[in-house]
Structures are given as C-alpha cells and as structure tokens.
Design an enzyme around this catalytic site. Structure first.
Site, PDB file in Angstrom:
ATOM      1  N   CYS A 230       0.864  -1.181   0.000  1.00  0.00           N
ATOM      2  CA  CYS A 230       0.000   0.000   0.000  1.00  0.00           C
ATOM      3  C   CYS A 230       0.900   1.231   0.000  1.00  0.00           C
ATOM      4  O   CYS A 230       1.814   1.331   0.829  1.00  0.00           O
ATOM      5  CB  CYS A 230      -0.905  -0.012   1.231  1.00  0.00           C
ATOM      6  SG  CYS A 230      -1.864   1.498   1.406  1.00  0.00           S
TER       7      CYS A 230
ATOM      8  N   ASN B  41       0.819  -9.321  -0.664  1.00  0.00           N
ATOM      9  CA  ASN B  41      -0.304 -10.079  -0.110  1.00  0.00           C
ATOM     10  C   ASN B  41       0.069 -11.562  -0.067  1.00  0.00           C
ATOM     11  O   ASN B  41       1.014 -12.009  -0.741  1.00  0.00           O
ATOM     12  CB  ASN B  41      -1.526  -9.927  -1.033  1.00  0.00           C
ATOM     13  CG  ASN B  41      -2.132  -8.544  -1.008  1.00  0.00           C
ATOM     14  OD1 ASN B  41      -3.033  -8.265  -0.226  1.00  0.00           O
ATOM     15  ND2 ASN B  41      -1.643  -7.649  -1.851  1.00  0.00           N
TER      16      ASN B  41
HETATM   17  P1  HMG Z   1      -8.270  14.537  -1.383  1.00  0.00           P
HETATM   18  O1  HMG Z   1      -7.091  15.091  -2.117  1.00  0.00           O
HETATM   19  O2  HMG Z   1      -8.492  14.936   0.024  1.00  0.00           O
HETATM   20  O3  HMG Z   1      -9.658  14.693  -2.177  1.00  0.00           O
HETATM   21  O4  HMG Z   1      -8.161  12.941  -1.474  1.00  0.00           O
HETATM   22  P2  HMG Z   1     -10.328  15.846  -2.960  1.00  0.00           P
HETATM   23  O5  HMG Z   1     -11.792  15.603  -2.796  1.00  0.00           O
HETATM   24  O6  HMG Z   1      -9.723  17.155  -2.599  1.00  0.00           O
HETATM   25  O7  HMG Z   1      -9.946  15.477  -4.474  1.00  0.00           O
HETATM   26  C1  HMG Z   1      -8.642  15.614  -4.992  1.00  0.00           C
HETATM   27  C2  HMG Z   1      -8.677  15.258  -6.477  1.00  0.00           C
HETATM   28  O8  HMG Z   1      -8.986  13.871  -6.609  1.00  0.00           O
HETATM   29  C3  HMG Z   1      -9.780  16.018  -7.230  1.00  0.00           C
HETATM   30  O9  HMG Z   1      -9.301  16.202  -8.556  1.00  0.00           O
HETATM   31  C4  HMG Z   1     -10.922  15.042  -7.249  1.00  0.00           C
HETATM   32  O10 HMG Z   1     -11.815  15.215  -8.320  1.00  0.00           O
HETATM   33  C5  HMG Z   1     -10.178  13.707  -7.393  1.00  0.00           C
HETATM   34  P3  HMG Z   1      -8.785  17.652  -9.048  1.00  0.00           P
HETATM   35  O11 HMG Z   1      -9.960  18.559  -8.891  1.00  0.00           O
HETATM   36  O12 HMG Z   1      -7.633  18.003  -8.116  1.00  0.00           O
HETATM   37  O13 HMG Z   1      -8.373  17.392 -10.473  1.00  0.00           O
HETATM   38  N1  HMG Z   1     -10.931  12.586  -6.847  1.00  0.00           N
HETATM   39  C6  HMG Z   1     -11.132  11.444  -7.514  1.00  0.00           C
HETATM   40  N2  HMG Z   1     -10.763  11.033  -8.743  1.00  0.00           N
HETATM   41  C7  HMG Z   1     -11.135   9.799  -9.109  1.00  0.00           C
HETATM   42  N3  HMG Z   1     -11.845   8.958  -8.316  1.00  0.00           N
HETATM   43  C8  HMG Z   1     -12.223   9.337  -7.089  1.00  0.00           C
HETATM   44  C9  HMG Z   1     -11.866  10.614  -6.646  1.00  0.00           C
HETATM   45  N4  HMG Z   1     -12.079  11.300  -5.509  1.00  0.00           N
HETATM   46  C10 HMG Z   1     -11.503  12.505  -5.638  1.00  0.00           C
HETATM   47  N5  HMG Z   1     -12.905   8.492  -6.322  1.00  0.00           N
HETATM   48  C11 HMG Z   1      -9.196  10.770  -1.554  1.00  0.00           C
HETATM   49  C12 HMG Z   1      -9.110  12.105  -0.838  1.00  0.00           C
HETATM   50  C13 HMG Z   1      -9.981   9.828  -0.685  1.00  0.00           C
HETATM   51  C14 HMG Z   1      -9.874  10.955  -2.911  1.00  0.00           C
HETATM   52  C15 HMG Z   1      -7.741  10.248  -1.781  1.00  0.00           C
HETATM   53  O14 HMG Z   1      -7.100  10.264  -0.546  1.00  0.00           O
HETATM   54  C16 HMG Z   1      -7.698   8.864  -2.339  1.00  0.00           C
HETATM   55  O15 HMG Z   1      -8.090   8.636  -3.480  1.00  0.00           O
HETATM   56  N6  HMG Z   1      -7.165   7.892  -1.540  1.00  0.00           N
HETATM   57  C17 HMG Z   1      -7.067   6.534  -1.966  1.00  0.00           C
HETATM   58  C18 HMG Z   1      -5.808   5.936  -1.400  1.00  0.00           C
HETATM   59  C19 HMG Z   1      -5.692   4.494  -1.817  1.00  0.00           C
HETATM   60  O16 HMG Z   1      -6.236   4.062  -2.819  1.00  0.00           O
HETATM   61  N7  HMG Z   1      -4.935   3.699  -1.024  1.00  0.00           N
HETATM   62  C20 HMG Z   1      -4.697   2.322  -1.322  1.00  0.00           C
HETATM   63  C21 HMG Z   1      -5.927   1.471  -1.199  1.00  0.00           C
HETATM   64  S1  HMG Z   1      -6.344   1.044   0.483  1.00  0.00           S
HETATM   65  C22 HMG Z   1      -5.387  -0.345   0.826  1.00  0.00           C
HETATM   66  O17 HMG Z   1      -4.508  -0.665   0.061  1.00  0.00           O
HETATM   67  C23 HMG Z   1      -5.692  -1.168   2.036  1.00  0.00           C
HETATM   68  C24 HMG Z   1      -6.445  -2.457   1.715  1.00  0.00           C
HETATM   69  O18 HMG Z   1      -5.748  -3.239   0.762  1.00  0.00           O
HETATM   70  C25 HMG Z   1      -6.641  -3.268   2.979  1.00  0.00           C
HETATM   71  C26 HMG Z   1      -5.324  -3.405   3.757  1.00  0.00           C
HETATM   72  O19 HMG Z   1      -4.450  -4.141   3.327  1.00  0.00           O
HETATM   73  O20 HMG Z   1      -5.243  -2.716   4.764  1.00  0.00           O
HETATM   74  C27 HMG Z   1      -7.845  -2.165   1.152  1.00  0.00           C
HETATM   75 MG    MG Z   2      -4.116  -4.723   1.304  1.00  0.00          MG
END
Ligand code: HMG
Ligand code: MG
Length: 290
Positions: free
Chosen positions: A245, A254
């Site tokens: 991640c 994984n």
């Molecule tokens: P932010 O910067 O606070 O959000 O991010 P924002 O609302 O200010 O948006 C920033 C930009 O992102 C904007 O674009 C939005 O439109 C765009 P701009 O106007 O700057 O051009 N945006 C999006 N674009 C596409 N799809 C969306 C989306 N939302 C906003 N859904 C946010 C907040 C939550 C969006 C960001 O932090 C984020 O995307 N985080 C995801 C992180 C991630 O994917 N991490 C890895 C997955 S989790 C994991 O691996 C754990 C897991 O495997 C289980 C484990 O092992 O623990 C599941």
């Molecule tokens: Mg994971």
C-alpha cells in the site's frame, strides 16, 4: 444487502485482489491491456470474486488511473463478480456506472493511517461511507467494508482489538455485507490475530468476516489457520504474492493465491479453482512486475 459468497463449512472462498492491491503500489505503469489480461486469466482460473481496480484519485494512486478503461475492456465472465475499491461517492458512482458487481470501501482502525491513506479522520470516512452505501443500495450493489491496520499500524503500532470490533459493527449496521479485516503491513502474529478475531466475533458472526493478510514475515498462512479455526471462510490473496500500500510503509506483498489454494486443499477444504491455471496467472503477474 445482497451477499457475494455462499457459505458452507468446508467450502472456502477466495477474493483475488491482485489486479488492485497487487498492482497499486507498482512504480512502473502497467498497461491497461496487461491488467485486463491478468483479470481474465484469474477468472479463467476459476476465481469467482476479483477486485479488478480502484476508482480512487489518480493523483493519490497513479497506477489505478486507468480504472474506467479496465472496467470497460475486461471480458466479464458470467458467474464472476468484479469488485471495485472506492473511497467516496465520486468513486462509487463511477464504479457502478462502469459495471462493478461489488463495491469495496475502506476504513481503518488507526486514526493516523486513515489520514495518510484517505486524507480524513475515521469519523469523516464514515460520512463518506453513508453516501457510498446509499448509492449502492439504490443500484442493488453489495458493499464490502475493509478495516485496515486491524492488528498493527505502521504509525501507531499495536491496535486495540476493541477499535476493530467497534468499526466492524458500525460498517455492518450501515449495510456492508462483509467486513474484511486486514493485516495491512503483514506483521501480525497468529496470537494477535486470534485475539483480534475473538473480540470481533463477540460482535459479529464469522459468516460475515473475511481476512486479508499481507505476508511480510511469512506468517500469513498461520494467520489463515487461525481464521479457519475461528470459522472464517473467506480469505483474500493476490496472484504471485504481489502487493503493498503506497501509504503503509513496510507493507509487502499479499498472501499469494497459489500458496493459499494449495494450503487450503491440503487441509481438506474445497476451493473451486484450477491450480494449474492459477499458476499461469501467477507467472504472468510476476513477469508484469519483474
Ligand atoms: P483529497 O485530495 O483529500 O480529495 O483525497 P479531494 O476531494 O480534494 O480530491 C482531490 C482530487 O482527486 C480532485 O481532482 C478530485 O476530483 C479527485 P482535481 O480537482 O484536483 O483534479 N478525486 C477522484 N478522482 C477519481 N476517483 C475518485 C476521486 N475522488 C476525488 N474516487 C481521496 C481524498 C480519498 C480521494 C484520496 O485520498 C484517495 O483517493 N485515496 C485513496 C488511497 C488508496 O487508494 N490507497 C490504497 C488502497 S487502500 C489499501 O490498500 C488497504 C487495503 O488493501 C486493505 C489493507 O491491506 O489494509 C484495502
Ligand atoms: Mg491490502
């Protein structure tokens, strides 16, 4: 809400998270064509639940920026559920529009990890989940809820199992059909997993819990055995043991799908996948990231 897995005592279900969790942390951009090929090899191998991509911000996770193209291109096999990870309503809307059979949202039992991974507190995350679940309900799309850092956190250290149980109960009450507890950085010992699951199972039945183990220190299979003894029958794994991640320093791969399948079969559990085809998909996945 609809469920994605039929449960019986000796049948174990695997959620193949390779195309999303396996690839999201790869520095080199992998082509959409190769991602789609991997997903199709996994469905050909028999996996019935595949986490295909993440509709997250491309600024935060560039590797998942082609999420729309992946969903539009993949040849969906009847009987296979293609799930999509989303952090907010924007992602959920787009994922549903692009044919996601299931949505996965993600919370965390660690406040610091929540902020690093999603730029919001755990409580703020729940406001987003209300919106995601409302959209999913309107479209009859089942929702899985992940809880990251369910045992240890790269920032906060050991996590109180009561936090995990509290968040799990809330996610379930809100409408998640399944709660996936994650050892995000792969440092959990079997004893800690047992304690966490014991606390969790005071709140929820084993039939709604899934386990997601990373395998940094080679303990993932022992942790699967703890889950099996506790009655869990849904486990996550990724082709070739890929994964990590971007917001969890130290998070390694994984649990590898082939390793999990062979382990389960050796213990007499029924797993409805073809081991030879799993091996082909794993070879391909490892070449992609070599
Ligand atoms: P932010 O910067 O606070 O959000 O991010 P924002 O609302 O200010 O948006 C920033 C930009 O992102 C904007 O674009 C939005 O439109 C765009 P701009 O106007 O700057 O051009 N945006 C999006 N674009 C596409 N799809 C969306 C989306 N939302 C906003 N859904 C946010 C907040 C939550 C969006 C960001 O932090 C984020 O995307 N985080 C995801 C992180 C991630 O994917 N991490 C890895 C997955 S989790 C994991 O691996 C754990 C897991 O495997 C289980 C484990 O092992 O623990 C599941
Ligand atoms: Mg994971």
């Amino acid at each position: 809400m609809r469920r994605c897995t039929e449960m019986t005592d000796d049948l174990v279900s695997i959620v193949e998270v390779g195309p999303r969790d396996g690839l999201q942390n790869e520095k080199r951009l992998i082509s959409t064509e190769d991602k789609v090929k991997l997903i199709e090899m996994l469905s050909d191998a028999g996996f019935k639940r595949i986490e295909a991509t993440a509709f997250v911000s491309p600024k935060w996770v560039p590797q998942m920026a082609d999420h729309e193209a992946v969903m539009a291109t993949v040849k969906q096999k009847p009987g296979t559920a293609y799930s999509v990870l989303v952090p907010n309503a924007k992602g959920a809307n787009a994922a549903i529009e692009h044919g996601a059979d299931e949505i996965a949202l993600f919370s965390s039992a660690s406040e610091t990890f929540s902020r690093k991974n999603t730029n919001c507190s755990i409580a703020e995350g729940f406001a987003r989940f209300e919106e995601i679940l409302a959209l999913a309900r309107d479209h009859d799309v089942p929702v899985r809820g992940y809880i990251s850092c369910a045992v240890n956190c790269p920032y906060e250290g050991h996590i109180d199992p009561n936090n995990v149980a509290h968040i799990a109960r809330k996610l379930f009450a809100m409408g998640c059909h399944e709660i996936a507890v994650a050892d995000t950085i792969g440092t959990a010992s079997p004893g800690d997993v047992d304690t966490m699951l014991g606390t969790l199972l005071e709140e929820l039945p084993s039939g709604v819990i899934a386990c997601h183990f990373h395998d940094t220190y080679g303990k993932a299979l022992d942790n699967v055995d703890v889950g099996l003894r506790r009655g869990i029958r849904v486990f996550d794994s990724a082709a070739g043991g890929l994964g990590g991640c971007p917001y969890a320093p130290g998070a390694a791969g994984n649990l590898a799908s082939g390793v999990l399948v062979r382990h389960l079969k050796a213990r007499g559990f029924s797993v409805d996948v073809d081991v030879d085809r799993v091996a082909l998909a794993e070879d391909f996945a490892m070449k992609l990231t070599a």
